[in-house]
Motif scaffolding. Structure first.
Motif, PDB file in Angstrom:
ATOM      1  N   GLU A 281       0.825  -1.212   0.000  1.00  0.00           N
ATOM      2  CA  GLU A 281       0.000   0.000   0.000  1.00  0.00           C
ATOM      3  C   GLU A 281       0.859   1.263   0.000  1.00  0.00           C
ATOM      4  O   GLU A 281       0.537   2.238  -0.692  1.00  0.00           O
ATOM      5  CB  GLU A 281      -0.938   0.001   1.205  1.00  0.00           C
ATOM      6  CG  GLU A 281      -2.026  -1.054   1.159  1.00  0.00           C
ATOM      7  CD  GLU A 281      -1.521  -2.433   1.516  1.00  0.00           C
ATOM      8  OE1 GLU A 281      -2.198  -3.424   1.174  1.00  0.00           O
ATOM      9  OE2 GLU A 281      -0.449  -2.523   2.129  1.00  0.00           O
ATOM     10  N   SER A 282       1.958   1.252   0.764  1.00  0.00           N
ATOM     11  CA  SER A 282       2.814   2.437   0.804  1.00  0.00           C
ATOM     12  C   SER A 282       3.531   2.641  -0.533  1.00  0.00           C
ATOM     13  O   SER A 282       3.718   3.772  -0.974  1.00  0.00           O
ATOM     14  CB  SER A 282       3.829   2.305   1.941  1.00  0.00           C
ATOM     15  OG  SER A 282       4.710   1.207   1.722  1.00  0.00           O
ATOM     16  N   ARG A 283       3.926   1.546  -1.181  1.00  0.00           N
ATOM     17  CA  ARG A 283       4.537   1.676  -2.522  1.00  0.00           C
ATOM     18  C   ARG A 283       3.546   2.277  -3.509  1.00  0.00           C
ATOM     19  O   ARG A 283       3.879   3.163  -4.300  1.00  0.00           O
ATOM     20  CB  ARG A 283       4.988   0.305  -3.034  1.00  0.00           C
ATOM     21  CG  ARG A 283       6.314  -0.165  -2.505  1.00  0.00           C
ATOM     22  CD  ARG A 283       6.820  -1.347  -3.315  1.00  0.00           C
ATOM     23  NE  ARG A 283       7.489  -0.918  -4.534  1.00  0.00           N
ATOM     24  CZ  ARG A 283       7.352  -1.507  -5.704  1.00  0.00           C
ATOM     25  NH1 ARG A 283       6.523  -2.514  -5.858  1.00  0.00           N
ATOM     26  NH2 ARG A 283       8.015  -1.075  -6.751  1.00  0.00           N
ATOM     27  N   LEU A 284       2.322   1.783  -3.476  1.00  0.00           N
ATOM     28  CA  LEU A 284       1.298   2.286  -4.378  1.00  0.00           C
ATOM     29  C   LEU A 284       0.948   3.731  -4.063  1.00  0.00           C
ATOM     30  O   LEU A 284       0.740   4.550  -4.967  1.00  0.00           O
ATOM     31  CB  LEU A 284       0.059   1.396  -4.289  1.00  0.00           C
ATOM     32  CG  LEU A 284      -1.027   1.623  -5.341  1.00  0.00           C
ATOM     33  CD1 LEU A 284      -0.463   1.394  -6.740  1.00  0.00           C
ATOM     34  CD2 LEU A 284      -2.219   0.715  -5.090  1.00  0.00           C
ATOM     35  N   GLU A 285       0.891   4.065  -2.770  1.00  0.00           N
ATOM     36  CA  GLU A 285       0.591   5.437  -2.377  1.00  0.00           C
ATOM     37  C   GLU A 285       1.688   6.395  -2.841  1.00  0.00           C
ATOM     38  O   GLU A 285       1.408   7.500  -3.329  1.00  0.00           O
ATOM     39  CB  GLU A 285       0.444   5.516  -0.857  1.00  0.00           C
ATOM     40  CG  GLU A 285       0.079   6.908  -0.354  1.00  0.00           C
ATOM     41  CD  GLU A 285       0.004   6.958   1.163  1.00  0.00           C
ATOM     42  OE1 GLU A 285      -0.355   8.020   1.697  1.00  0.00           O
ATOM     43  OE2 GLU A 285       0.321   5.936   1.803  1.00  0.00           O
ATOM     44  N   THR A 286       2.937   5.987  -2.715  1.00  0.00           N
ATOM     45  CA  THR A 286       4.043   6.825  -3.172  1.00  0.00           C
ATOM     46  C   THR A 286       3.982   7.049  -4.672  1.00  0.00           C
ATOM     47  O   THR A 286       4.161   8.169  -5.163  1.00  0.00           O
ATOM     48  CB  THR A 286       5.384   6.173  -2.797  1.00  0.00           C
ATOM     49  OG1 THR A 286       5.432   5.965  -1.383  1.00  0.00           O
ATOM     50  CG2 THR A 286       6.544   7.047  -3.227  1.00  0.00           C
TER      51      THR A 286
END
Length: 494
Positions: A281-286
């Motif tokens: 999720e953090s990769r996608l959010e970034t």
């Protein structure tokens, strides 16, 4: 004016870029497209049906699809450094031998049973926590190499023993060869190791559930914050005339631009300094945050282009200005001999002439080059009707000839004087040539030349031979010399 519901917000058209720049943009999934596959198949003449190897790394792909329909003969497939959350739509690739899906968001090994010829699988730096999912690779009997480095499952106790005991056909795990003794020991401890792996998997799955909830909450907070910022900036349209609104807007444009820049920098600083766990999720959010900033910058750039004022060619007082928007080199020549101005404009050599528009006025000339104006104020008035324009066949430059409106008589006198002078020089040269020719000619009535061939009179030869003839010749010469009369007007023979 544009009205949005609910709330009946009203704002001017110039505020639309601000809305787009601050709106939370959620990019669509980036799938595998046919155009992308063809562009990456240049080594195969852009033919995809017979493609055996393709590299689709760093393409921001969020879903793996269509490759099993378009490229049935694929043997090598590179998909590293994308945003793929799941292995899918590759089961029909019967000839696939090497699959690289490193640096993605994959959490489970699945859907590879149909890849019968698979020999090498690279899953480095993903988010695989269900280590038991490697059991799905038992059907890939030709699998020899497996890479799981950088996944959460590698931190489990007994990770290597479990994989070695589960996949009997495997020869290399994380670039390290599996020895026969290691496999025997792993098979002996397999029941205990399997139980430990199951327990650790459950703990990891509970942790992942909490991370997902936290990511959803953070995303919702960010969306609400963006919504509040939009409401505070746009607000409700207060009553007043459109002129007053435009005045207020013009006064606050500079302040709004400064505020937007400061807020954007502050937001970037908070986003990058905020500690967050490394999750799919953090990769996608970034990725989506970067994409959002890029789109906001593009929207701001487009709004600035649309708001660009037109070029000022003539002032309000009627003064014509010198303008060179195309930034072309030019030269103006004052041809006094022909009483005209010659303007040479260095337009692009291969520019089509239809993209040029020439307008000659009495006091200035204007040339539109692909819609961009070039304007030059002339030193004197010219005759627009008698002007001409042409392109150079060698350089492509535009040459405009503009006759002056005021006639100059001195220029004509100079031309005639030069002609007369040249005529006089020609006559003098001809006279000199004729005089020289007369001096070289000889008047036969005035001068008489003796016949050299008859100086010595011929006599009959007696045939006595050359020795007896020689004295006789000398005698004849002497006799002829006695009878010779010296004429001073005749030049000497020697």
């Amino acid at each position: 004016m544009i009205t949005l519901s609910p709330g009946l917000w009203c704002f001017s058209a110039t505020e639309i870029p601000l809305l787009l720049a601050n709106e939370l943009v959620v990019p669509k999934e980036c799938p595998v497209t046919e155009d992308l596959v063809r562009r990456r198949a240049e080594h195969n003449n852009c033919e995809i049906f017979s493609l055996e190897e393709i590299s689709l790394h760093q393409q921001e792909i969020e879903k793996l699809e269509y490759l099993d329909k378009w490229c049935r003969d694929l043997k090598i497939l590179y998909l590293q450094n994308n945003l793929i959350p799941k292995i899918e739509n590759v089961s029909k690739l019967k000839k696939l031998e090497y699959l690289n899906v490193a640096l993605n968001n994959i959490e489970r090994i699945e859907n590879l049973e149909g890849c019968e010829e698979l020999k090498k699988l690279d899953l480095t730096a993903n988010f695989i926590g269900e280590l038991s999912s490697v059991e799905s690779l038992k059907h890939n009997i030709h699998l020899k190499e497996l890479f799981l480095t950088g996944n959460p499952c590698t931190e489990f106790e007994g990770y290597r023993q479990f994989v070695v005991a589960t996949l009997h056909q495997l020869k290399y795990l994380d670039s390290k060869e599996i020895e026969r003794s290691e496999r025997i020991k792993a098979l002996q401890d397999y029941p205990e190791v399997k139980q430990k792996i199951r327990e650790q998997e459950q703990v990891y799955l509970h942790k992942r559930a909490r991370e997902k909830e936290e990511a959803e909450r953070r995303m919702q907070e960010r969306k609400d914050k963006k919504q509040k910022q939009m409401e505070s900036k746009l607000g409700f349209d207060s009553p007043g005339s459109p002129q007053e609104k435009e005045n207020r807007q013009a006064e606050g444009d500079g302040e709004q631009e400064t505020c937007r820049t400061v807020e954007s920098d502050e937001e970037d600083r908070r986003f990058w300094e905020e500690p967050t766990p490394y999750t799919p999720e953090s990769r996608l959010e970034t990725h989506r945050y970067i994409e959002e900033k890029r789109r906001a910058k593009d929207n701001t750039r487009e709004s600035k282009k649309s708001e660009k004022p037109p070029w000022t060619l003539v002032t309000a007082e009627g003064k014509v200005l010198n303008v060179n928007v195309p930034k072309l080199h030019f030269s103006l020549k004052d041809d006094e001999e022909n009483n005209q101005f010659i303007l040479e404009l260095a337009v692009y050599r291969y520019l089509d002439t239809s993209l040029l528009d020439v307008d000659v006025q009495p006091t200035y000339i204007r040339v539109l080059v692909k819609g961009k104006p070039f304007q030059f104020v002339l030193p004197e008035e010219v005759k627009p009707d008698s002007s001409s324009a042409k392109r150079s066949q060698t350089t492509g430059h535009l040459v405009v000839t503009m006759p002056k409106a005021k006639e100059i008589i001195l220029a004509k006198q100079k031309v005639s004087a030069s002609i007369k002078h040249s005529d006089c020089d020609t006559l003098q040269k001809n006279a000199r040539r004729s005089g020289k020719v007369e001096k070289l000619e000889v008047d036969p009535s005035k001068y008489s030349f003796p016949d050299v061939t008859k100086i010595i009179q011929e006599k009959e030869r007696t045939g006595q031979g050359p020795l007896k003839l020689q004295p006789e010749k000398m005698t004849e010469v002497k006799e002829s010399c006695v009878e010779f009369e010296n004429d001073e007007d005749v030049p000497p023979l020697i």
